[in-house]
Scaffold this active site. Structure first.
Site, PDB file in Angstrom:
ATOM      1  N   ARG A   1      18.034  12.022  14.653  1.00 18.61           N
ATOM      2  CA  ARG A   1      18.217  13.419  14.268  1.00 18.61           C
ATOM      3  C   ARG A   1      19.409  13.616  13.357  1.00 18.61           C
ATOM      4  O   ARG A   1      19.498  14.636  12.664  1.00 18.61           O
ATOM      5  CB  ARG A   1      18.402  14.282  15.530  1.00 18.61           C
TER       6      ARG A   1
ATOM      7  N   HIS B   1       0.833  -1.209   0.000  1.00 23.56           N
ATOM      8  CA  HIS B   1       0.000   0.000   0.000  1.00 23.56           C
ATOM      9  C   HIS B   1       0.868   1.261   0.000  1.00 23.56           C
ATOM     10  O   HIS B   1       1.780   1.397   0.807  1.00 23.56           O
ATOM     11  CB  HIS B   1      -0.897   0.017   1.236  1.00 23.56           C
TER      12      HIS B   1
ATOM     13  N   ASP C   1      -1.905   3.696  -4.730  1.00 22.61           N
ATOM     14  CA  ASP C   1      -2.697   2.855  -3.853  1.00 22.61           C
ATOM     15  C   ASP C   1      -2.185   1.420  -3.713  1.00 22.61           C
ATOM     16  O   ASP C   1      -1.972   0.941  -2.607  1.00 22.61           O
ATOM     17  CB  ASP C   1      -4.160   2.826  -4.310  1.00 22.61           C
TER      18      ASP C   1
ATOM     19  N   LYS D   1      -0.631  11.018   1.161  1.00 23.67           N
ATOM     20  CA  LYS D   1       0.283  10.447   0.155  1.00 23.67           C
ATOM     21  C   LYS D   1      -0.083  10.900  -1.262  1.00 23.67           C
ATOM     22  O   LYS D   1       0.788  11.280  -2.049  1.00 23.67           O
ATOM     23  CB  LYS D   1       0.274   8.920   0.243  1.00 23.67           C
TER      24      LYS D   1
END
Length: 315
Positions: A249, A142, A181, A163
């Site tokens: 980070r 997906h 999709d 998305k």
């Protein structure tokens, strides 16, 4: 799992390109599946082999000369071994007329016997590529699969994270859509995954509030790509605190996700108001290209800091 491949659909698919003619045998006989290809010692296709029989046996001048030089009993034994291995089909190259002995065994066993106007090497190369592609393991993942700066990027994340909207922004910046999709991925090499779009979804993307859009009609043919190798996964999340690991980070290059037994680099991006995700995706892809070429910005930064620390200590 891939759908079975039958002798008849191979014939119909490649009849024109390989100049195939059905000579004898049943047209709907036999099927080859991905499981067959993985578990058997046989190869998919090749020149006559009786030790490890090919699923598709290809005969040309050399093989037919070998058979013609056998004595009557040896010829019968050899052909018996050939057809007892239950090949999906037997193909004779270069438009050579099949000998009567082959025709007889084909009729008795129902094994498809086909002639081709092309050389045996072209037949083997062409059908091996086709069979490998059709039978390779595949999965549906997906997300939205795109090409960004020449790199295949899969945008993933929970439903409603944005998305498709991000994909539209990337399309407006000149990047290309492969599938929305439900992109389909296949393992095409030991370390390579290639994605494409199921035919029913080709050209389309769904955007909340707008419905289904035809990207080819809106942006032109250059906005659509048939397939692309997957190089990077970008995971979007509206709640970064819910992620299973803390966000790094400094260095994101060590994270990956396993797909079809291949590790694909993954970047996780928290979604928040004011973040220009299209720019960030482009930056992520550019940084990944640098990493593929041997440059790691985080490592460069760490080494620069360490040099400064060492200089301070020595002064």
């Amino acid at each position: 799992m891939s759908d079975p491949i039958s002798s008849s659909n191979i014939f119909q698919t490649h009849q024109k390109e390989l100049g195939l003619k059905w000579v004898a045998g049943e047209q709907n006989r036999g099927e080859l599946t991905e499981v067959d290809a993985r578990l058997s010692d046989s190869s998919l296709i090749g020149h006559l082999n009786l030790v490890r029989p090919n699923y598709i046996q290809v005969l040309a001048d050399t093989e037919l000369e070998y058979l013609n030089n056998l004595g009557k009993n040896s010829l019968q034994d050899t052909l018996q071994r050939l057809f007892d291995s239950k090949p999906l089909m037997v193909i004779i190259a270069d438009s050579i007329t099949p000998p009567e002995s082959l025709l007889e065994f084909s009729r008795q066993t129902g094994t498809p016997l086909i002639t081709s106007s092309e050389s045996s090497h072209k037949i083997v190369d062409h059908l091996h590529y086709y069979l490998s592609n059709q039978l390779t393991e595949k999965t549906v993942f997906h997300g939205v699969f795109m090409e960004v700066f020449g790199i295949g990027v899969l945008l993933t994340g929970p439903s409603g994270v944005g998305k498709s909207e991000l994909a539209l922004e990337l399309l407006s910046r000149g990047h290309r859509l492969v599938a929305d999709d439900a992109p389909e991925f296949r393992r095409t090499a030991p370390d390579a995954i290639t994605g494409n779009c199921p035919s029913v979804l080709t050209d389309f993307i769904e955007v909340r509030g707008l419905g289904v859009l035809n990207i080819r009609a809106m942006y032109g043919n250059n906005a659509i790509l048939d397939h692309k190798r997957l190089r990077l996964i970008v995971r979007l999340d509206t709640e970064p605190d819910s992620m299973d690991e803390p966000i790094e980070r400094l260095d994101h290059t060590g994270r990956s996700r396993r797909l079809l037994e291949v590790d694909i680099p993954e970047v996780r991006l928290p979604v928040a108001p004011g973040r220009d995700l299209a720019v960030i995706i482009e930056a992520a892809v550019r940084n990944h290209v640098l990493y593929l070429n041997g440059y790691n910005a985080a490592q460069d930064f760490i080494e620069r800091q360490q040099d400064l620390i060492n200089q301070a200590r020595s002064s």
